[in-house]
Design an enzyme around this catalytic site. Structure first.
Site, mmCIF file in Angstrom:
data_model
loop_
_atom_site.group_PDB
_atom_site.id
_atom_site.type_symbol
_atom_site.label_atom_id
_atom_site.label_comp_id
_atom_site.label_asym_id
_atom_site.label_seq_id
_atom_site.Cartn_x
_atom_site.Cartn_y
_atom_site.Cartn_z
ATOM 1 N N SER A 221 41.130 31.846 47.633
ATOM 2 C CA SER A 221 41.344 33.275 48.245
ATOM 3 C C SER A 221 42.652 33.824 47.797
ATOM 4 C CB SER A 221 41.201 32.982 49.841
ATOM 5 O OG SER A 221 41.490 34.433 50.314
ATOM 6 N N ASP A 355 30.500 37.681 51.492
ATOM 7 C CA ASP A 355 31.806 37.758 51.879
ATOM 8 C C ASP A 355 32.231 38.624 52.443
ATOM 9 O OD1 ASP A 355 34.791 37.466 52.148
ATOM 10 O OD2 ASP A 355 34.805 36.181 50.094
ATOM 11 N N HIS A 386 33.295 33.798 53.072
ATOM 12 C CA HIS A 386 34.633 33.505 52.565
ATOM 13 C C HIS A 386 35.185 32.162 52.767
ATOM 14 C CE1 HIS A 386 38.449 35.260 51.058
ATOM 15 N NE2 HIS A 386 39.268 34.435 51.882
#
Length: 439
Positions: A221, A355, A386
């Protein structure tokens, strides 16, 4: 004697009941069926049950290295199958990752290292030694940058580290500045979207402490943005790096924050939740960040309390840590999109189409990069959310996720390639001769 033609009231009442009562249960049954059908429709739509499963959609150039990687890392070409009942919902994958982390998370034992920075900050990372020899016999270290506000104690990090250790990798995991609970800041600064100072300090320590080790760079991320920016900032940063893997990053902070203000896929709600978490981290370090001046502290805290989005927090608090004059300048300087094209080591970029935090428009960056550069593979899964990527049969997911397996699988393939790559990779042979040598 003639009978009266008038019906008895009781008889009339009975007749009416006999003619109406059969219709009432039928009406109620119809309402029940309609309610059930509506609930089932909502469940099917929300859980995305009609969505098919498929292998990741890959964008890459046809090179000997990429062909070798795809052949040696089957997770990239085989069908990714999430848990049947809920795994096709990006929201549930994301929520379960956020709340549950992983199933039966292990507890790898590491040593915490403290690195003093030039501005007075203290960077920390956790070092985990391998649990066995690497399959190539080489010394390989994974340098890992977690997601926003995360650290080495998060369950998804623990699960991945344990998996990598068992495959013979040493792991160094950065703890984002200010993210560790009960760890006080030693300067008025905490982690930002793209500050690479602490990650660079960790990498420098590993290179000095293990002069024979080769590095595999991994970012999750926000961490994916940081590692790609770090490698692209300076060619020296790519020395002794075998490859880089980035999972679920957004590539361009300015565009990402604009999409976070939209309600599509409930991104505005996710934005609010992440902003609330950032508030808690900042408030836990209020004295270190804002100093002893109550006037200054009150001014900063008043803006923080009223913020309902990450963009507001970034504008009022975060950009000031590095002296950016505007929010646009902050996002421009902190985004890897302006540096990633300078990365020349093999690069695997992974995202999920469902996501809820990464808008589809952001994926043009990795897709275009992979189409132009021979060292890049972009893998886009249909499902995974995610940082979810859970796998499993029907209801209960497996302890290891597709994400855990694909990163280690890709790393193994890269190590194997380096061990046995033919001379053509040094420019000494033609591609046809190279293919013959590899065969």
């Amino acid at each position: 004697m003639m009978r009266s033609s008038k019906c008895h009231p009781t008889a009339l009442g009975l007749r009416n009941v006999n003619t109406i009562s059969p219709e009432l249960p039928a009406m109620f049954d119809g309402m029940k069926l309609a309610a059930v059908a509506t609930v089932l429709y909502i469940i099917v739509r929300c859980l995305n049950l009609k969505s098919p499963t498929a292998p990741p959609d890959l964008t890459y150039q046809d090179t000997p290295l990429n062909r070798f990687l795809l052949k040696s890392c089957p997770q990239l070409t085989k069908e990714y199958i999430p848990p049947l009942l809920w795994g096709k919902s990006g929201h549930l994958q994301t929520a379960l990752y956020g709340k549950l982390g992983r199933v039966s998370s292990p507890h790898p034992k590491g040593i915490r290292k403290y690195l003093p920075m030039q501005d007075g900050a203290t960077a920390t990372f956790d070092l985990f030694e391998p649990l066995g020899d690497h399959r190539t016999g080489d010394d390989i270290t994974m340098v890992i940058c977690p997601g926003i506000g995360n650290h080495s104690e998060k369950q998804y990090i623990r699960t991945f580290v344990d998996h990598a250790q068992n495959d013979g990798y040493r792991c160094a995991v950065l703890n984002h500045l200010g993210a560790l609970p009960n760890m006080e800041l030693t300067s008025p600064r905490m982690f930002t979207y793209g500050c690479t100072w602490e990650f660079g300090a960790m990498v420098g320590y590993i290179k000095r402490a293990y002069p024979q080790t080769q590095l595999i760079v991994i970012g999750f991320s926000l961490g994916g943005n940081i590692v790609c920016k770090y490698l692209g900032e300076n060619r020296v940063n790519q020395e002794r790096v075998l490859c880089c893997v980035s999972v679920c990053q957004g590539y361009c902070a300015l565009r990402a924050q604009e999409t976070f203000l939209q309600w599509d896929q409930f991104r505005r709600f996710y934005n609010f939740l992440m902003a609330d978490n950032m508030k808690k981290i900042i408030l836990s370090h209020r004295h270190s960040l804002f100093g002893s001046s109550f006037k200054m502290m009150d001014a900063n805290l008043s803006r923080l309390y009223t913020a309902t989005s990450l963009m507001q927090i970034d504008d009022n608090i975060m950009r000031k840590f590095h002296g950016h004059s505007s929010l646009k300048e902050y996002y421009e300087k902190e985004s890897c999109v302006h540096y990633i094209h300078n990365v020349n080591v093999p690069l695997l970029l992974v995202n999920a189409a469902d996501d809820p935090l990464v808008h589809d428009s952001l994926l043009s960056v990795p897709r275009t990069l992979a189409a132009k550069k021979p060292n890049v593979i972009f893998a886009l899964t249909l499902h995974g959310g995610h940082l979810g990527f859970f796998e499993g049969a029907v209801l209960f997911p497996q302890p290891l996720t597709w994400m855990d397996k694909v990163i280690v699988g890709y790393a193994n393939a890269m190590c194997q390639w380096e061990k046995q790559k033919p001379p053509c990779q040094s420019g000494e042979m033609s591609e046809s001769a190279c293919e013959g040598a590899k065969a």
